[in-house]
Design an enzyme around this catalytic site. Structure first.
Site, mmCIF file in Angstrom:
data_model
loop_
_atom_site.group_PDB
_atom_site.id
_atom_site.type_symbol
_atom_site.label_atom_id
_atom_site.label_comp_id
_atom_site.label_asym_id
_atom_site.label_seq_id
_atom_site.Cartn_x
_atom_site.Cartn_y
_atom_site.Cartn_z
ATOM 1 N N ARG A 152 7.826 -2.772 93.821
ATOM 2 C CA ARG A 152 6.619 -3.080 94.112
ATOM 3 C C ARG A 152 6.831 -4.525 94.703
ATOM 4 N NH1 ARG A 152 4.690 -3.815 87.780
ATOM 5 N NH2 ARG A 152 5.574 -5.844 87.374
ATOM 6 N N ARG A 182 4.396 -7.871 94.739
ATOM 7 C CA ARG A 182 3.158 -8.635 93.727
ATOM 8 C C ARG A 182 2.873 -9.896 94.413
ATOM 9 N NH1 ARG A 182 2.849 -8.250 87.354
ATOM 10 N NH2 ARG A 182 2.211 -5.930 87.778
ATOM 11 N N LYS A 234 11.866 -2.696 88.960
ATOM 12 C CA LYS A 234 11.871 -2.220 87.338
ATOM 13 C C LYS A 234 12.845 -1.292 87.166
ATOM 14 C CE LYS A 234 8.092 -2.540 84.690
ATOM 15 N NZ LYS A 234 6.860 -2.134 84.239
ATOM 16 N N ARG A 246 -6.296 -10.542 85.153
ATOM 17 C CA ARG A 246 -5.515 -10.756 83.876
ATOM 18 C C ARG A 246 -5.559 -12.032 83.070
ATOM 19 N NH1 ARG A 246 0.818 -9.136 83.425
ATOM 20 N NH2 ARG A 246 -0.292 -7.188 83.090
ATOM 21 N N LYS A 262 0.377 1.893 84.862
ATOM 22 C CA LYS A 262 -0.596 1.928 85.942
ATOM 23 C C LYS A 262 -0.082 2.667 87.104
ATOM 24 C CE LYS A 262 -2.112 -2.710 84.446
ATOM 25 N NZ LYS A 262 -0.973 -3.111 83.645
#
Length: 782
Positions: free
Chosen positions: A286, A288, A303, A383, A480
């Site tokens: 991803r 980010r 990850k 967040r 998610k």
């Protein structure tokens, strides 16, 4: 309980006049209808009365917010002055004292310390009351919003006039008091409360705290949180952990909390399936960024999931890159070698760190090229992180306004195009420029609790109380990325996560005494009147052992405890003795209920069932019950009305349905988490070899009988044939069972591997063969 009575029971008495006059509006409709049929004049008068109630509520909330903000600012100045005075009055060392009796000096120092301590205690109580005010104001907003929705529904039902749509568009949407964001005031309050609690010396902690031990346990657990509990949850946590901010001097802005990630995958969704099935080495890649679309720095993250049996840990590695270079990097035109080597020369990174980042960058580039990865979906959320700076022992993050947005071009519609992300979607939740079919607004907040404790050490008591309270619902392994792909790409996904069928279930539970916001009992400023924040007093129920469901990328399963909710006393918020007496009475009358009720399910309705969590999938009950939600926010089930929460997402409250099995949509399969380790295959092989060994022994018996018996002995021939046949059948059955188990294990299917048929049949056949042989011998001997 009717809402009119419920709101009277749930409101804060000191603010009673500022709440919506639900009973008055309801009586207005009844009185007018009693005199004549409802007409346009009545409708205009009702709208005017409704608008007046809305003005009253909005004005009170605005004034209260300003009052709380001003109060916090005043307390902040008082706290800073008190800290400065306490530091200035710090007692000098005895060697620097000039003259005087040391005993007198010590006495005066103690008196000074006591004076400052008393002032800190007073400020702490005052701030605790401010926290309770913020909680009550959040409850005030939700209660009034529910009141407006319900009275308009009741009006439409009784009068036949359709007012709901108009009222939502022209009134509530223009004055959205129920969408008040408390993040800024919570951040400010958290910083201030932490200063007072630590007496002006916040604990900085140690970044390696807990990690320097040779034996420690990492626990990561995810929970869903209903929007009704957002404010209370944040206030409960900030009383124990401060909100983590990177620049304390900078005023809080909503963009500071925004976190966006663009996930990559190919058209076969190989990365999605790998993460869903938890295969060894499964990756998630991803991009980010933090803040808005103008962020200059993007973090490339990967990850990697590792199974426990490998001896390695699941890792998340990342490196920063400038946004204008990201497209060239993903296409292979640009490498990060020179950038990282420049950081090494400047002394910003060590040689080991640079080598690791170069390796990661090359592997990501290779994966994008070989696997043909493209942007698939984006996650966005705000967040709020709670953590002692530099201390990783307890970390809590709370994500709200979680949204999932498509970014692929596979259906012929251009979204991201040749770019690494779509340009028409920023942080303007709920993204009005994005089509509804391209976005999924998740109805709950996601709480993630990360604990790092020494082996055998219990987590803090307040954490145990929080995760066992009514505020959260445990959802192990929630992702998610997985949820976004499963919901936004229905035509490409035939394997869905286990939590997807539960999305229609309302996760709200009756409030308990755990994790409550309470005003100081002895506070001079505490109100003696009823407050929603004072719903519980006295000692809380005894907490059971802390149970952490296994979560995503979790290692060390042997240190986890798996349990269902069986603490009836804590669930129904009763003392242990009272719960025991109620259970005994219920058990005593269970037989009478079974005999008198036409349906045995009526007896089950008398029991307190465990909560619906993925950990209890195998123990779900096939019965229903309805429960009144806390504070009377729902009308009786007979009215059959839906409730729309402040996030604009419609849910069906008040009903919890327990089923014996989950069913996915047609053509879909539910992925059940199944851990497969090498020892599982070894166990299958050992079982197979045991069966083969037994079969060889049985066949040896048959061959021995045949070899040593008289050739003309028909009984011996029959016995040998019987044992040999049993051995051959056993070998065939063993081979079939071994192949079947290997196939199921490789496919990670959640089937029953227990063989109850084979051993029973084998023993029965052997027993029959022995009895027949013995009988024939006895008969021949006679």
């Amino acid at each position: 309980m009717k809402f009119g009575a419920a709101i009277k029971d749930a409101l804060y008495t000191e603010w009673q006049s500022s709440y919506i006059d639900y009973s008055g509006l309801k009586r207005f409709v009844k009185d007018r209808q009693a005199k004549h049929s409802w007409d346009d004049v009545d409708e205009a008068d009702f709208i005017k009365a409704l608008e007046g109630e809305l003005d009253k509520v909005v004005k009170f909330q605005e004034n209260k917010m300003k009052e709380l903000t001003d109060k916090i600012t005043e307390y902040e100045a008082d706290v800073k002055d008190l800290i400065a005075q306490a530091d200035a009055a710090a007692p000098p060392t005895p060697s620097t004292s000039e003259g005087g009796d040391p005993a007198d000096t010590d006495a005066s120092d103690d008196e000074t310390d006591d004076e400052f301590e008393d002032r800190f205690v007073d400020l702490e109580e005052d701030l605790a009351n401010v926290i309770a005010d913020v909680h009550d104001l959040g409850h005030f907003s939700h209660l009034n919003y529910t009141g407006f929705v319900k009275i308009v529904k009741k009006h439409d039902k009784r009068t036949g006039f359709a007012l709901r749509g108009q009222f939502m568009r022209e009134y509530l949407d223009k004055r959205p008091f129920y969408k008040e964001n408390y993040d800024a005031i919570i951040v400010q309050l958290s910083r201030l409360y932490n200063l007072v609690r630590t007496r002006g010396h916040p604990v900085m902690g140690d970044s390696s705290a807990g990690g320097s031990q040779n034996a420690f346990v990492r626990q990561t657990t995810k929970y869903w949180v209903h929007p009704d509990n957002y404010v209370q949850l944040k206030l409960v946590i900030l009383k124990h952990l401060p909100v983590l901010v990177f620049d304390p001097e900078k005023p809080f802005e909503q963009a500071d909390a925004a976190v966006s990630s663009s996930y990559f995958d190919n058209e076969n969704l190989d990365l999605y399936l790998g993460r869903l099935e938890k295969t060894e080495g499964a990756e998630a890649i991803r991009m980010r960024w933090y803040g808005g679309m103008d962020a200059k720095t993007i973090f490339v993250e990967r990850k990697t999931h590792r199974e426990d049996w490998t001896g390695e840990k699941s890792v998340k590695a990342r490196f920063p890159i400038k946004e204008e270079l990201l497209n060239d990097f993903l296409s292979g035109k640009h490498t990060m070698d020179e950038t990282f080597e420049a950081q090494l020369k400047k002394g910003k990174k060590t040689a080991k760190e640079v080598e690791s980042m170069i390796k990661l960058a090359r592997e990501v580039q290779a994966a994008v090229r070989v696997k043909k990865l493209r942007p698939v979906m984006r996650t966005f959320y705000n967040r709020t992180a709670f953590q002692l700076p530099g201390d990783a022992r307890v970390r809590i993050s709370f994500d709200t306004q979680l949204s999932l947005v498509r970014e692929d071009n596979w259906d012929g519609e251009t979204r991201a195009g040749d770019n690494w992300r779509r340009p028409d979607c920023g942080i303007d939740w709920p993204f009005p420029n994005v089509k509804d079919s391209d976005k999924e607004l998740f109805p709950y907040g996601v709480l993630e609790v990360k604990l790092q404790t020494q082996m055998g050490q219990e987590p803090p008591e307040w954490v145990r109380e929080l995760v066992s309270s009514h505020l959260v619902e445990a959802v192990p392994k929630f992702s998610k990325f997985i949820h976004g792909c499963a919901t936004l790409l229905p035509n490409r996904v035939d394997l869905v996560p286990f939590w997807l069928p539960q999305m229609e279930t309302d996760i709200r539970k009756p409030a308990t005494r755990k994790a409550q916001i309470q005003r100081p009992v002895n506070s001079h400023s505490a109100s003696p009147t009823h407050s929603p924040s004072e719903t519980a007093s006295g000692d809380t129920a005894d907490l059971t052992g802390y149970t952490e469901p296994v979560s995503d990328d979790e290692e060390g399963d042997e240190n986890q405890h798996h349990a269902i909710t069986n603490d009836e006393a804590g669930w129904v918020d009763l003392p242990a003795q009272a719960a025991a007496e109620a259970k005994a009475y219920r058990d005593q009358n269970a037989g009478k209920l079974d005999a008198s009720a036409p349906n045995k399910a009526a007896a089950k309705l008398q029991e307190i069932f465990p909560k619906l969590t993925p950990a209890n999938l195998s123990k779900l009950l096939d019965s229903k019950y309805e429960t009144e939600r806390d504070r009377g926010l729902n009308e009786a089930a007979a009215e059959g009305q839906d409730t729309v929460n402040p996030s604009g997402i419609s849910l069906r409250p008040g009903r919890v349905e327990y089923v014996s099995s989950f069913r996915a949509q047609p053509g879909k399969r539910i992925a059940i988490p199944v851990r497969v380790e090498p020892k599982v295959f070894y166990a299958n092989e050992r079982t197979t070899l045991s069966w083969v060994e037994f079969s060889v022994v049985v066949s040896a018996i048959g061959i021995g009988i045949l070899s040593y018996a008289d050739p003309h002995d028909d009984i011996a021939l029959a016995a040998a044939a019987s044992f040999t046949t049993v051995a051959l059948l056993s070998l065939l059955y063993t081979g079939y069972t071994y192949v079947w188990r290997v196939k199921k294990i490789r496919n990670r299917e959640a089937v029953n591997y227990h063989d109850w048929l084979g051993p029973s049949v084998l023993c029965g056949v052997l027993l029959l063969a022995v009895i027949v042989n013995f009988s024939l011998r006895m008969k021949a001997g006679l």
